[in-house]
Scaffold this active site. Structure first.
Site, short mmCIF file in Angstrom:
data_model
loop_
_atom_site.label_atom_id
_atom_site.label_comp_id
_atom_site.label_asym_id
_atom_site.label_seq_id
_atom_site.Cartn_x
_atom_site.Cartn_y
_atom_site.Cartn_z
N CYS A 2 0.82 -1.21 0.00
CA CYS A 2 0.00 0.00 0.00
C CYS A 2 0.87 1.27 0.00
O CYS A 2 1.95 1.28 0.56
CB CYS A 2 -0.87 0.02 1.24
N ARG A 27 5.49 -0.14 -5.98
CA ARG A 27 5.39 -0.94 -4.75
C ARG A 27 4.42 -2.10 -4.91
O ARG A 27 4.42 -3.02 -4.08
CB ARG A 27 4.91 -0.04 -3.60
N TRP A 79 -3.03 -2.64 -1.46
CA TRP A 79 -2.69 -4.03 -1.76
C TRP A 79 -3.50 -4.86 -0.78
O TRP A 79 -3.30 -4.80 0.43
CB TRP A 79 -1.19 -4.24 -1.58
N ASN A 105 -1.95 2.45 5.86
CA ASN A 105 -1.09 1.29 5.57
C ASN A 105 -0.90 0.54 6.89
O ASN A 105 -0.76 1.18 7.94
CB ASN A 105 0.29 1.72 5.10
N GLY A 106 -0.85 -0.78 6.82
CA GLY A 106 -0.66 -1.56 8.04
C GLY A 106 -1.89 -2.40 8.33
O GLY A 106 -2.75 -2.57 7.46
N GLU A 486 18.29 -18.03 -5.94
CA GLU A 486 17.94 -16.67 -6.36
C GLU A 486 17.56 -16.65 -7.85
O GLU A 486 16.61 -15.97 -8.25
CB GLU A 486 19.13 -15.73 -6.08
N LYS A 490 13.99 -15.34 -9.27
CA LYS A 490 13.85 -14.28 -10.29
C LYS A 490 12.97 -14.77 -11.43
O LYS A 490 12.07 -14.07 -11.88
CB LYS A 490 15.21 -13.88 -10.88
N GLU A 493 9.14 -15.24 -10.39
CA GLU A 493 8.34 -14.07 -10.02
C GLU A 493 8.02 -13.19 -11.21
O GLU A 493 6.97 -12.55 -11.22
CB GLU A 493 8.99 -13.28 -8.88
N HIS A 509 17.54 -36.87 -5.20
CA HIS A 509 16.80 -37.32 -4.01
C HIS A 509 15.30 -37.09 -4.15
O HIS A 509 14.58 -37.09 -3.16
CB HIS A 509 17.35 -36.63 -2.76
N LYS A 608 6.53 -4.32 -3.81
CA LYS A 608 7.96 -4.02 -3.66
C LYS A 608 8.40 -4.13 -2.21
O LYS A 608 9.47 -4.65 -1.92
CB LYS A 608 8.26 -2.62 -4.20
C1 F6R Z 1 12.39 -10.68 -4.95
C2 F6R Z 1 12.20 -9.65 -3.97
C3 F6R Z 1 11.72 -10.03 -2.61
C4 F6R Z 1 12.43 -9.19 -1.56
C5 F6R Z 1 11.83 -9.47 -0.16
C6 F6R Z 1 12.57 -8.72 0.92
O1 F6R Z 1 12.89 -10.18 -6.15
O2 F6R Z 1 12.40 -8.50 -4.23
O3 F6R Z 1 11.89 -11.39 -2.37
O4 F6R Z 1 13.79 -9.50 -1.57
O5 F6R Z 1 10.49 -9.10 -0.15
O6 F6R Z 1 12.57 -7.36 0.68
P1 F6R Z 1 13.60 -6.39 1.40
O7 F6R Z 1 14.94 -6.71 0.87
O8 F6R Z 1 13.14 -5.01 1.01
O9 F6R Z 1 13.49 -6.65 2.86
#
Ligand code: F6R
Length: 613
Positions: A2, A27, A79, A105-106, A486, A490, A493, A509, A608
């Site tokens: 949000c 975000r 959101w 927000n929250g 990772e 990527k 997502e 396994h 985000k």
């Molecule tokens: C994936 C991604 C998320 C963030 C996670 C933590 O590409 O961006 O998995 O890494 O939400 O976010 P931060 O680093 O802001 O605590």
């Protein structure tokens, strides 16, 4: 997640609210709304979907004079948490009288009993949200002073909030408050802007005030007065924002993600600059606030993070153990406070978070603080909550990361963790010469990454031939195992391809049962210790018909011969190799998603910064 924008001043409030919401789009959100004060009334318009839909609705339904004449208002991108992303559930929410509007927000944890109590008093609710309960509560407390009403209401709520509230009878002020959800106030010339994130403020002013938990502010066009919830005045410094609006734009790239991948050589230079001491063969990380004697007492490093930051922590775990002979362990931050972790004064806890606002990581920081550990932050966003609550740590200096999928933050996190491990290692096992050699390897990282980024077009061609798959496996071992995780994150997502990261030895396994003719396996087979074993695992996959894309060290003919396709990364120190390899996987994921026509910067269901548990 949000986003909040509030404006009061001399310009058109609706136009500024819409442009502020657009800056917060990165975000992630699923509906939007705004409220302005006009002729002694609060007018609210909301729309499911994008900010553009909200703007279109307001332009179509509002008289033009409302755009030109309204001088104060609040707006929100939601959101969904409580109730689906409908117009009714979107913010702002009005109180029972319709004269007060609030964005939030929250999460208000005790909203159900509050709602029941208000319903018993005759309040009618139009949405399923916890936020509407808060706006009714403020209305219920209102006796002619909005500030007092918000204080009284917030005393009754449990949970987290960043809020902005307006009242039709007090058009000259906005009340804003925070607990656990960030609020920044931009102090302009005859105007004030409230936002949950400085990106919405920067095009108006660089002078900002960050609210602390339980601060409540009365914001007018030319004054900001901050008190605590008991009305006691508090003083907060005016800070200067360090990045400019242009840096947050796409700069000619098709997507923020591609721009941020390409920015990595510079971002890494910024993260490393001035932090390597070649004379002493160590790193200089003054934000850690540790003397060599403090570091000598550290017996264990605990790394906390979520998602991509968790994966950076996993690389850090190897680095602290291998380079610094220090026991290290990584914890998924959401789990940390629920498992009663054993933490003590000789532990160094490093909270890794790009945004510095991730609720789970913040909660873990608070838990570690409770247990008396030495806690520091590894954040990108300056002034973020985790950075402030840890009070010490190392900033990434990677610049604003707008794309929801994290790229440059990951590589800068790894680079900073390597520098932290070097600093710790220098006090334990490294000689000056060994420290100097590692410092040189770290210094070379931006150049190594340049060589991978330069292959973007070639990687795009390879990506095209993988874009029609619906499943993919990423395998790696040793330092490259977290990078495999990772890489899979990527890809899944942003392309919505089902991707799994595994230790190279783990496939046999169980997961190997899923391999059929043509299933892509992306094998991280750089020429580092363990390569031969990974090549053995590649053969096991090939025997089941898998199509193998190898990430290999430039010129390694043996590894190339084992693969169907290859992306080459430059030779370097095995721990440093995690960074160029990750960049190759970022480009692979990006180009696959682009070939599939995905909405790359704002993938579905993602936000985000994840500020809810
Ligand atoms: C994936 C991604 C998320 C963030 C996670 C933590 O590409 O961006 O998995 O890494 O939400 O976010 P931060 O680093 O802001 O605590």
């Amino acid at each position: 997640m949000c986003g909040i924008v509030g404006y009061i001043g001399k310009a058109s409030a609706p136009s500024i609210l819409i442009s502020g919401l657009k800056r917060l789009e990165y975000r992630g959100y699923d509906s939007a709304g705004m409220a302005v004060i006009e002729d002694g009334k609060v007018v609210i318009t909301k729309a499911p979907g994008k900010v553009a839909a909200l703007n279109e609705r307001a332009r179509n339904e509002w008289p033009a004079s409302r755009f030109t004449d309204s001088r104060a208002g609040i707006a929100h991108t939601r959101w969904a948490t409580h109730g689906p992303p409908t117009e009714a559930n979107a913010h702002p929410h009005a109180d029972q009288s319709g004269g007060i509007a609030l964005v939030h927000n929250g999460i208000i944890e005790n909203y159900r009993p509050l709602r029941t109590r208000l319903e018993a008093k005759g309040h009618l609710f139009l949405s399923e949200t916890d936020t509407e309960v808060l706006s009714h509560l403020v209305g219920d407390c209102y006796q002619g002073d909005l500030f007092q009403a918000v204080c009284d209401a917030l005393h009754q709520v449990e949970g987290t909030f960043g809020i902005a509230v307006i009242s039709a009878t007090e058009p000259g002020r906005i009340i804003t408050a925070r607990r656990g959800s960030p609020i920044v106030i931009g102090v302009g010339d005859g105007e004030s802007i409230i936002a949950s994130d400085a990106s919405a403020i920067i095009s108006h002013t660089r002078q900002v005030i960050y609210l602390e938990d339980n601060d409540i502010a009365i914001v007018t066009a030319d004054h900001v007065e901050i008190r605590d919830l008991n009305r006691v005045p508090v003083t907060r410094e005016v800070a200067e924002l360090g990045f400019d609006a242009e840096a947050a734009e796409k700069g000619g790239f098709e997507h923020f993600m591609l721009k941020e991948i390409h920015e990595q050589p510079d971002a890494l230079r910024n993260a490393i600059r001035g932090r390597l001491d070649f004379n002493l063969g160590t790193s200089v990380l003054s934000g850690m606030g540790t003397s060599p004697r403090d570091l000598a007492e550290v017996q264990r490093v605990i790394l906390l993070g979520c998602g991509t930051s968790l994966h950076a922590g996993l690389v850090g775990e190897y680095a602290f153990e291998d380079l610094a002979d220090t026991h290290a362990e990584v914890h998924q931050a959401a789990e940390f406070r629920y498992r009663n972790p054993l933490v003590n004064r000789s532990d160094l806890v490093v909270a890794i978070s790009q945004s510095g606002e991730t609720a789970d990581t913040l909660a873990a920081v608070r838990e570690a603080n409770q247990k008396g550990a030495f806690v520091m932050g590894l954040c990108n966003v300056v002034g973020s909550t985790i950075a402030r609550e840890t009070g010490r740590g190392v900033y990434l200096h990677a610049g604003p990361e707008i794309s929801v999928a994290s790229t440059k933050a990951f590589t800068c996190q790894v680079a900073v963790l390597l520098m932290m491990a070097l600093k710790l290692g220098r006090g334990r096992r490294f000689s000056r010469d060994e420290g100097m050699r590692l410092a040189r390897e770290i210094e070379a990282i931006p150049t190594l990454v340049e060589q991978v980024v330069a292959q973007s077009d070639a990687i795009s061609r390879i990506a095209k031939s993988y874009a029609d798959n619906e499943h993919a496996f990423f395998i790696g071992r040793g330092y490259l195992y977290p990078v495999a995780l990772e890489g899979a994150l990527k890809l899944k997502e942003i392309s919505y391809i089902h991707a799994e990261g595994y230790h190279a030895a783990e496939l046999k396994h169980g997961p190997i049962a899923l391999l059929v003719d043509g299933t892509p396996v992306i094998a991280l087979a750089n020429d580092v210790p363990g390569k031969d074993k990974t090549l053995g695992n590649v053969e096991e996959c090939r025997a089941r018909g898998a199509r193998i894309l190898g990430i290999i060290t430039s010129g390694d003919h043996e590894a190339a011969a084992a693969m169907d396709d290859v992306i080459e990364v430059p030779a370097c120190h095995p721990l440093v190799a995690t960074i160029p390899t990750a960049v190759a996987l970022q480009l692979l994921a990006y180009h696959i998603a682009r070939h599939r026509g995905c909405e790359i910067d704002q993938p579905r269901n993602l936000a985000k910064s994840v500020t809810v548990e």
